[in-house]
Motif scaffolding. Structure first.
Motif, PDB file in Angstrom:
ATOM      1  N   GLU A  67      -6.937  -7.332   1.940  1.00  0.00           N
ATOM      2  CA  GLU A  67      -5.966  -7.343   3.041  1.00  0.00           C
ATOM      3  C   GLU A  67      -4.813  -6.366   2.830  1.00  0.00           C
ATOM      4  OE1 GLU A  67      -4.748 -11.386   3.557  1.00  0.00           O
ATOM      5  OE2 GLU A  67      -6.738 -12.037   4.172  1.00  0.00           O
ATOM      6  N   GLY A  68      -5.003  -5.385   1.938  1.00  0.00           N
ATOM      7  CA  GLY A  68      -3.970  -4.381   1.695  1.00  0.00           C
ATOM      8  C   GLY A  68      -3.338  -4.463   0.319  1.00  0.00           C
ATOM      9  N   ALA A  69      -3.836  -5.356  -0.535  1.00  0.00           N
ATOM     10  CA  ALA A  69      -3.306  -5.473  -1.893  1.00  0.00           C
ATOM     11  C   ALA A  69      -3.742  -4.308  -2.768  1.00  0.00           C
ATOM     12  CB  ALA A  69      -3.741  -6.784  -2.529  1.00  0.00           C
ATOM     13  N   GLY A  70      -4.727  -3.558  -2.309  1.00  0.00           N
ATOM     14  CA  GLY A  70      -5.221  -2.401  -3.044  1.00  0.00           C
ATOM     15  C   GLY A  70      -5.798  -1.369  -2.102  1.00  0.00           C
ATOM     16  N   ILE A  71      -6.064  -0.190  -2.659  1.00  0.00           N
ATOM     17  CA  ILE A  71      -6.640   0.923  -1.907  1.00  0.00           C
ATOM     18  C   ILE A  71      -7.866   1.403  -2.678  1.00  0.00           C
ATOM     19  CG2 ILE A  71      -6.213   3.178  -0.862  1.00  0.00           C
ATOM     20  CD1 ILE A  71      -3.161   2.559  -1.414  1.00  0.00           C
ATOM     21  N   HIS A  72      -8.937   1.691  -1.954  1.00  0.00           N
ATOM     22  CA  HIS A  72     -10.193   2.145  -2.561  1.00  0.00           C
ATOM     23  C   HIS A  72     -10.645   3.432  -1.894  1.00  0.00           C
ATOM     24  CE1 HIS A  72     -14.207   2.075  -4.237  1.00  0.00           C
ATOM     25  NE2 HIS A  72     -14.726   2.042  -3.029  1.00  0.00           N
ATOM     26  N   TRP A  73     -11.058   4.407  -2.703  1.00  0.00           N
ATOM     27  CA  TRP A  73     -11.666   5.651  -2.222  1.00  0.00           C
ATOM     28  C   TRP A  73     -13.118   5.630  -2.658  1.00  0.00           C
ATOM     29  CZ3 TRP A  73      -6.667   5.276  -3.754  1.00  0.00           C
ATOM     30  CH2 TRP A  73      -5.698   5.833  -2.924  1.00  0.00           C
ATOM     31  N   PRO A  74     -14.050   5.291  -1.745  1.00  0.00           N
ATOM     32  CA  PRO A  74     -15.451   5.124  -2.125  1.00  0.00           C
ATOM     33  C   PRO A  74     -16.097   6.383  -2.697  1.00  0.00           C
ATOM     34  CG  PRO A  74     -15.147   4.714   0.242  1.00  0.00           C
ATOM     35  CD  PRO A  74     -13.817   5.003  -0.338  1.00  0.00           C
ATOM     36  N   GLU A  75     -15.787   7.533  -2.143  1.00  0.00           N
ATOM     37  CA  GLU A  75     -16.401   8.773  -2.640  1.00  0.00           C
ATOM     38  C   GLU A  75     -15.913   9.142  -4.037  1.00  0.00           C
ATOM     39  OE1 GLU A  75     -16.711  12.193   0.068  1.00  0.00           O
ATOM     40  OE2 GLU A  75     -15.883  10.843   1.585  1.00  0.00           O
ATOM     41  N   LEU A  76     -14.727   8.687  -4.386  1.00  0.00           N
ATOM     42  CA  LEU A  76     -14.126   9.051  -5.667  1.00  0.00           C
ATOM     43  C   LEU A  76     -14.224   7.949  -6.706  1.00  0.00           C
ATOM     44  CD1 LEU A  76     -10.872  10.631  -4.196  1.00  0.00           C
ATOM     45  CD2 LEU A  76     -12.963  11.822  -4.898  1.00  0.00           C
ATOM     46  N   ASP A  77     -14.662   6.757  -6.284  1.00  0.00           N
ATOM     47  CA  ASP A  77     -14.718   5.584  -7.151  1.00  0.00           C
ATOM     48  C   ASP A  77     -13.347   5.326  -7.785  1.00  0.00           C
ATOM     49  OD1 ASP A  77     -15.942   3.348  -8.245  1.00  0.00           O
ATOM     50  OD2 ASP A  77     -16.466   4.412 -10.091  1.00  0.00           O
TER      51      ASP A  77
END
Length: 81
Positions: free
Chosen positions: A58-68
């Protein structure tokens, strides 16, 4: 009178990049400025890769799938890199 020391959990609203910084806007209006050099995978990523992010918890973290790459807002507020 009872008072609570419970602080609301900081949550991400939006993120942006400049040439030198990652800027995270929180739902409460705060903006965190982080040197992009703290995260080499983001520093070396293309604009397209940086733009491909999603919120975790819900916004507690950020993820960049292409960069892992995953960043927690709590960690950013503590200056952890």
């Amino acid at each position: 009178m009872n008072s609570s020391n419970i602080e609301p959990r900081p949550l991400t609203q939006n993120i942006q990049f400049s040439d030198a910084e990652l800027m995270v806007t929180l739902l409460d209006g705060r903006v965190i400025h982080i040197p992009i050099t703290w995260y080499p995978s983001l520093a070396n990523a293309t604009e397209k890769q940086r733009a491909n992010w999603e919120l975790l918890g819900e916004g507690a973290g950020i993820h960049w799938p292409e960069l892992d790459e995953d960043l927690s807002i709590e960690g950013l507020l503590k200056g952890i890199h």
